[in-house]
Scaffold this active site. Structure first.
Site, mmCIF file in Angstrom:
data_model
loop_
_atom_site.group_PDB
_atom_site.id
_atom_site.type_symbol
_atom_site.label_atom_id
_atom_site.label_comp_id
_atom_site.label_asym_id
_atom_site.label_seq_id
_atom_site.Cartn_x
_atom_site.Cartn_y
_atom_site.Cartn_z
ATOM 1 N N THR A 1 0.858 -1.175 0.000
ATOM 2 C CA THR A 1 0.000 0.000 0.000
ATOM 3 C C THR A 1 0.895 1.226 0.000
ATOM 4 O O THR A 1 2.043 1.159 0.444
ATOM 5 C CB THR A 1 -0.906 0.033 1.258
ATOM 6 O OG1 THR A 1 -1.693 1.228 1.236
ATOM 7 C CG2 THR A 1 -0.091 0.041 2.537
ATOM 8 N N ASP B 1 -7.010 -7.348 -0.362
ATOM 9 C CA ASP B 1 -8.005 -7.034 -1.383
ATOM 10 C C ASP B 1 -9.379 -7.258 -0.759
ATOM 11 O O ASP B 1 -9.558 -8.197 0.023
ATOM 12 C CB ASP B 1 -7.830 -7.916 -2.625
ATOM 13 C CG ASP B 1 -8.469 -7.273 -3.851
ATOM 14 O OD1 ASP B 1 -8.232 -6.072 -4.095
ATOM 15 O OD2 ASP B 1 -9.223 -7.956 -4.565
ATOM 16 N N PHE C 1 -16.781 4.997 3.930
ATOM 17 C CA PHE C 1 -16.424 5.173 2.519
ATOM 18 C C PHE C 1 -17.031 4.026 1.719
ATOM 19 O O PHE C 1 -17.641 3.108 2.274
ATOM 20 C CB PHE C 1 -14.891 5.211 2.356
ATOM 21 C CG PHE C 1 -14.233 3.898 2.639
ATOM 22 C CD1 PHE C 1 -13.988 3.493 3.934
ATOM 23 C CD2 PHE C 1 -13.855 3.039 1.603
ATOM 24 C CE1 PHE C 1 -13.386 2.268 4.209
ATOM 25 C CE2 PHE C 1 -13.249 1.813 1.861
ATOM 26 C CZ PHE C 1 -13.021 1.435 3.169
ATOM 27 N N GLY C 2 -16.831 4.082 0.420
ATOM 28 C CA GLY C 2 -17.266 2.986 -0.452
ATOM 29 C C GLY C 2 -18.753 2.679 -0.285
ATOM 30 O O GLY C 2 -19.604 3.562 -0.321
ATOM 31 N N TYR C 3 -19.035 1.402 -0.054
ATOM 32 C CA TYR C 3 -20.427 0.927 0.033
ATOM 33 C C TYR C 3 -21.009 1.034 1.449
ATOM 34 O O TYR C 3 -22.111 0.517 1.685
ATOM 35 C CB TYR C 3 -20.484 -0.534 -0.421
ATOM 36 C CG TYR C 3 -20.088 -0.753 -1.864
ATOM 37 C CD1 TYR C 3 -21.012 -0.604 -2.894
ATOM 38 C CD2 TYR C 3 -18.784 -1.112 -2.210
ATOM 39 C CE1 TYR C 3 -20.652 -0.817 -4.222
ATOM 40 C CE2 TYR C 3 -18.414 -1.323 -3.534
ATOM 41 C CZ TYR C 3 -19.351 -1.176 -4.526
ATOM 42 O OH TYR C 3 -18.995 -1.385 -5.846
ATOM 43 N N ASP C 4 -20.314 1.675 2.368
ATOM 44 C CA ASP C 4 -20.774 1.706 3.765
ATOM 45 C C ASP C 4 -22.233 2.153 3.934
ATOM 46 O O ASP C 4 -22.957 1.555 4.738
ATOM 47 C CB ASP C 4 -19.859 2.614 4.606
ATOM 48 C CG ASP C 4 -18.563 1.917 4.985
ATOM 49 O OD1 ASP C 4 -18.481 0.687 4.842
ATOM 50 O OD2 ASP C 4 -17.631 2.611 5.432
ATOM 51 N N LYS D 1 -16.767 0.707 13.710
ATOM 52 C CA LYS D 1 -16.669 -0.116 12.497
ATOM 53 C C LYS D 1 -15.363 -0.919 12.501
ATOM 54 O O LYS D 1 -15.349 -2.100 12.152
ATOM 55 C CB LYS D 1 -16.756 0.763 11.241
ATOM 56 C CG LYS D 1 -16.654 -0.053 9.965
ATOM 57 C CD LYS D 1 -16.542 0.786 8.697
ATOM 58 C CE LYS D 1 -16.023 -0.070 7.554
ATOM 59 N NZ LYS D 1 -15.597 0.688 6.387
ATOM 60 N N ARG E 1 -12.041 -6.071 7.405
ATOM 61 C CA ARG E 1 -10.608 -5.788 7.370
ATOM 62 C C ARG E 1 -9.980 -6.081 8.737
ATOM 63 O O ARG E 1 -8.915 -6.688 8.835
ATOM 64 C CB ARG E 1 -10.368 -4.320 6.989
ATOM 65 C CG ARG E 1 -9.149 -4.101 6.126
ATOM 66 C CD ARG E 1 -9.014 -2.657 5.655
ATOM 67 N NE ARG E 1 -10.254 -1.923 5.683
ATOM 68 C CZ ARG E 1 -11.149 -1.932 4.698
ATOM 69 N NH1 ARG E 1 -10.911 -2.581 3.599
ATOM 70 N NH2 ARG E 1 -12.266 -1.249 4.808
HETATM 71 P P1 IMP Z 1 -9.846 -2.409 -1.774
HETATM 72 O O1 IMP Z 1 -9.479 -3.784 -2.207
HETATM 73 O O2 IMP Z 1 -9.565 -2.157 -0.311
HETATM 74 O O3 IMP Z 1 -9.299 -1.347 -2.677
HETATM 75 O O4 IMP Z 1 -11.446 -2.307 -1.897
HETATM 76 C C1 IMP Z 1 -12.107 -2.420 -3.133
HETATM 77 C C2 IMP Z 1 -13.388 -1.618 -3.107
HETATM 78 O O5 IMP Z 1 -14.298 -2.211 -2.142
HETATM 79 C C3 IMP Z 1 -13.229 -0.181 -2.651
HETATM 80 O O6 IMP Z 1 -13.044 0.669 -3.716
HETATM 81 C C4 IMP Z 1 -14.548 0.125 -1.972
HETATM 82 O O7 IMP Z 1 -15.467 0.538 -2.940
HETATM 83 C C5 IMP Z 1 -14.988 -1.205 -1.441
HETATM 84 N N1 IMP Z 1 -14.688 -1.333 -0.009
HETATM 85 C C6 IMP Z 1 -13.579 -1.893 0.540
HETATM 86 N N2 IMP Z 1 -13.655 -1.859 1.876
HETATM 87 C C7 IMP Z 1 -14.835 -1.271 2.170
HETATM 88 C C8 IMP Z 1 -15.467 -0.943 3.411
HETATM 89 O O8 IMP Z 1 -14.976 -1.194 4.518
HETATM 90 N N3 IMP Z 1 -16.659 -0.329 3.297
HETATM 91 C C9 IMP Z 1 -17.250 -0.033 2.125
HETATM 92 N N4 IMP Z 1 -16.697 -0.295 0.951
HETATM 93 C C10 IMP Z 1 -15.491 -0.925 0.974
#
Ligand code: IMP
Length: 194
Positions: A7, A68, A148-151, A171, A177
């Site tokens: 990372t 990932d 963030f993301g789909y939270d 969280k 994670r």
């Molecule tokens: P990455 O592998 O950590 O880059 O995650 C891939 C994608 O999954 C990200 O771009 C987010 O859209 C989504 N994502 C990963 N972790 C989370 C989370 O904890 N909450 C919401 N969306 C997540």
């Protein structure tokens, strides 16, 4: 032992460093001057985590771990899964990704889903994977503004708040994670040679 976390995010690396024995030094991609985009071309999350960790191990000769994450929705045959980041297009927009899922899930009663994180650790060419899964449901509309993301559209089982309504500390205690990281940390603590 030096261990590269694949990372560029120093905060993520610091967090893990604070949890593992100081005899293991966590480096980032910046520390090893790796600035290229690491390929993520595999068919699933396990494959991508593995691909990233082996890329660093093979090219930079450093022991390494990579993570990932994907959201798997049962009614969508496990999508977006490995395509979670760019589900609605290359702009990687979280808003667009959520809109796409909400539309696809309109009128669907089976809303079961899960977040899955895979961490792939490669030490001396040998790989070990650690999995963290949180099951829940896809809400019918966004709830909450944190995270963030789909939270905002994910309600973890056993809770009344979406991930986006929780404080990050809350969280981070229950997340996919965190579960995977805890497994990695326990493994590293018990490594005979560091
Ligand atoms: P990455 O592998 O950590 O880059 O995650 C891939 C994608 O999954 C990200 O771009 C987010 O859209 C989504 N994502 C990963 N972790 C989370 C989370 O904890 N909450 C919401 N969306 C997540």
């Amino acid at each position: 032992m030096k261990l590269v976390f694949a990372t560029a995010n120093q905060n993520k690396a610091n967090e893990i460093q604070s949890l593992i024995p100081p005899s293991i030094e966590v480096l980032t991609l910046n520390d090893i001057h790796c600035s290229e985009e690491i390929p993520e071309t595999q068919a699933n999350i396990e494959g991508n985590a593995s691909q990233k960790a082996f890329y660093v191990y093979n090219k930079y000769q450093h022991n390494c771990f990579a993570d990932d994450t994907g959201l798997e929705v049962d009614a969508l045959d496990g999508r977006p899964g490995v395509f979670s980041a760019r589900y609605a297009g290359e702009s990687k927009s979280a808003e667009d990704n959520m809109s796409k899922i909400l539309l696809e899930m309109k009128g669907i009663s089976n809303r079961k889903a899960r977040f899955k994180t895979i961490i792939s650790l490669v030490i001396n060419g040998e790989e070990k994977q650690f999995e963290g899964v949180v099951s829940g449901v896809i809400l019918s509309q966004r709830q909450g503004e944190k995270g963030f993301g789909y939270d905002p559209i994910f309600l973890p089982d056993g809770f009344t708040m979406s991930f986006a309504e929780m404080d990050s500390s809350q969280k981070n205690k229950i997340s996919h994670r965190a579960i995977a990281v805890n497994k990695l940390v326990e493994y590293l603590k018990n490594l005979p040679e560091k």
